[in-house]
Design an enzyme around this catalytic site. Structure first.
Site, PDB file in Angstrom:
ATOM      1  NE  ARG A   1      42.749  76.809 113.382  1.00 53.54           N
ATOM      2  CZ  ARG A   1      43.565  77.074 114.309  1.00 53.54           C
ATOM      3  NH1 ARG A   1      44.166  76.222 115.051  1.00 53.54           N
ATOM      4  NH2 ARG A   1      43.957  78.377 114.398  1.00 53.54           N
ATOM      5  CB  THR A   2      38.343  74.954 108.244  1.00 57.64           C
ATOM      6  OG1 THR A   2      38.290  75.004 109.498  1.00 57.64           O
ATOM      7  CG2 THR A   2      37.236  73.939 107.625  1.00 57.64           C
TER       8      THR A   2
ATOM      9  CE  LYS B 252      36.471  90.676  88.893  1.00 60.89           C
ATOM     10  NZ  LYS B 252      36.788  89.870  87.664  1.00 60.89           N
TER      11      LYS B 252
ATOM     12  NE  ARG C 167      34.826  78.197 107.404  1.00 62.03           N
ATOM     13  CZ  ARG C 167      35.784  78.471 108.613  1.00 62.03           C
ATOM     14  NH1 ARG C 167      36.279  79.358 108.891  1.00 62.03           N
ATOM     15  NH2 ARG C 167      35.550  77.332 109.315  1.00 62.03           N
TER      16      ARG C 167
ATOM     17  CG  HIS D 144      32.690  74.264 111.664  1.00 61.30           C
ATOM     18  ND1 HIS D 144      33.104  73.647 110.639  1.00 61.30           N
ATOM     19  CD2 HIS D 144      33.770  74.900 111.939  1.00 61.30           C
ATOM     20  CE1 HIS D 144      34.418  73.843 110.206  1.00 61.30           C
ATOM     21  NE2 HIS D 144      34.985  74.596 111.163  1.00 61.30           N
TER      22      HIS D 144
HETATM   23  C1  NCD Z   1      35.815  77.971 113.977  1.00 66.33           C
HETATM   24  C2  NCD Z   1      34.884  78.589 112.929  1.00 66.33           C
HETATM   25  O1  NCD Z   1      35.602  79.347 112.105  1.00 66.33           O
HETATM   26  O2  NCD Z   1      33.736  78.455 112.651  1.00 66.33           O
HETATM   27  N1  NCD Z   1      37.147  77.505 113.869  1.00 66.33           N
HETATM   28  C3  NCD Z   1      37.390  76.578 112.850  1.00 66.33           C
HETATM   29  O3  NCD Z   1      36.670  76.208 111.746  1.00 66.33           O
HETATM   30  N2  NCD Z   1      38.320  75.931 113.207  1.00 66.33           N
HETATM   31  C4  NCD Z   1      35.651  78.765 115.115  1.00 66.33           C
HETATM   32  C5  NCD Z   1      36.151  80.266 115.309  1.00 66.33           C
HETATM   33  O4  NCD Z   1      36.298  80.902 114.284  1.00 66.33           O
HETATM   34  O5  NCD Z   1      36.166  80.663 116.238  1.00 66.33           O
END
Ligand code: NCD
Length: 309
Positions: A58-59, A86, A108, A136
């Site tokens: 989703r992100t 790599k 990320r 986050h």
């Molecule tokens: C979270 C994450 O990856 O930090 N999810 C997200 O970004 N919507 C929370 C999770 O992975 O539990």
């Protein structure tokens, strides 16, 4: 008005005015979603790299859609199949990105502090989409936006954040954001998953979900990472679910108007019952919709796009 810094790395970087500006800008972008053509020319000709070195649905999708609705060119790079797989260092990846004249990087990464490290290495804005256990921030901002939109002002709202607080970057950013907006936070979970001195942040702590259920306006559930069981932080998933899961019986005890939130991905049947997840008290889909509007606002404010049309 631009934000205070070049990047968005943590909620701590933002003043309350910055947060208000992001939420107001998001609200004007959300109007675009009802149009037949869900696009504004604001970032036409700009390039955004989505550098996602950890799994995400989703992100990553949310940032991609946000960038595209602003007419930017969005390039996705994932860990698998990239030079990182790599053995390339983040520094070399950064220099490669910079050499291609990109205008913003969304990152990320599994390592806490990686977003800050990247931000120091390159000139374009860096947006932290989750770095290790650290922060986050865009998730916390979309959560604030959702609360404000669905149930009104944040000041004084009582929010229970339930689950694995210790390993959750979502919790860390959300606590900081709710503190800034003067909401009242209670952290709920087993003692092994709540950091020892976290009450220094000005939050209440409860080791019993049943004790707080009747006093809160929002129940914010976190995903229970199953690997915590093998680390001996949890006796069993069944017991966790029995003590801290939002079951239908607990749901029935919530006050009228209480809302349930979850950042996703959910483990149905562990931290949340399917009935609860699909119920009208849940704002989980709304959070996803808000995510696109809030990320559009952040990209726009950091990249200095043209006026919203
Ligand atoms: C979270 C994450 O990856 O930090 N999810 C997200 O970004 N919507 C929370 C999770 O992975 O539990």
């Amino acid at each position: 008005m631009p934000l205070r810094s070049k990047d968005l790395l943590s909620i701590e970087d933002l003043t309350l005015e910055n947060i208000d500006l992001i939420l107001e800008t998001a609200s004007s972008f959300e109007e675009v979603f009802d149009r037949e053509i869900k696009k504004v020319p604001t970032l036409r000709g700009r390039t955004i790299i989505n550098l996602f070195l950890e799994p995400s649905t989703r992100t990553r999708t949310s940032f991609e859609i946000a960038g595209k609705r602003l007419s930017a060119d969005v390039v996705n790079v994932s860990g698998q199949g990239s030079a990182v797989a790599k053995g390339e260092s983040l520094k070399d990846t950064a220099q490669t990105i910079e050499a291609m004249s990109v205008d913003a990087v969304v990152i990320r990464h599994w390592s806490s502090g990686s977003a800050k490290y990247l931000a120091e290495l390159i000139k374009p804005p860096v947006i932290n989409a989750g770095d290790g256990w650290h922060e986050h921030p865009t998730q916390a901002l979309l959560d604030l936006y959702t609360i404000k939109k669905e149930i009104g002002k944040l000041t004084g709202k009582r929010v229970a954040i339930v689950g694995d607080i210790a390993h959750s970057r979502v919790a860390r950013s959300l606590i900081a954001a709710l503190n800034k907006t003067k909401a009242k936070v209670t952290l709920v979970g087993p003692a092994t998953l709540i950091p020892m001195d976290i009450d220094k942040l000005g939050v209440d702590i409860s080791y019993s979900l049943d004790d707080v259920l009747e006093d809160v306006d929002i129940v914010y559930l976190l995903r229970l990472q199953k690997e915590r069981q093998s680390e001996n932080l949890l006796p069993s998933l069944r017991e966790y679910s029995r003590l801290f899961g939002l079951s239908k019986a607990r749901w029935q005890r919530l006050k009228n108007g209480v809302r349930i939130m979850h950042p996703g991905p959910m483990n149905r049947g562990i931290e949340i019952d399917s009935f609860v997840a699909d119920n009208e008290k849940a704002l989980i889909r709304e959070q996803v919709t808000s995510g696109v509007a809030v990320r559009m606002a952040i990209l726009y404010l950091l990249m200095g796009g043209a006026q919203v049309e």
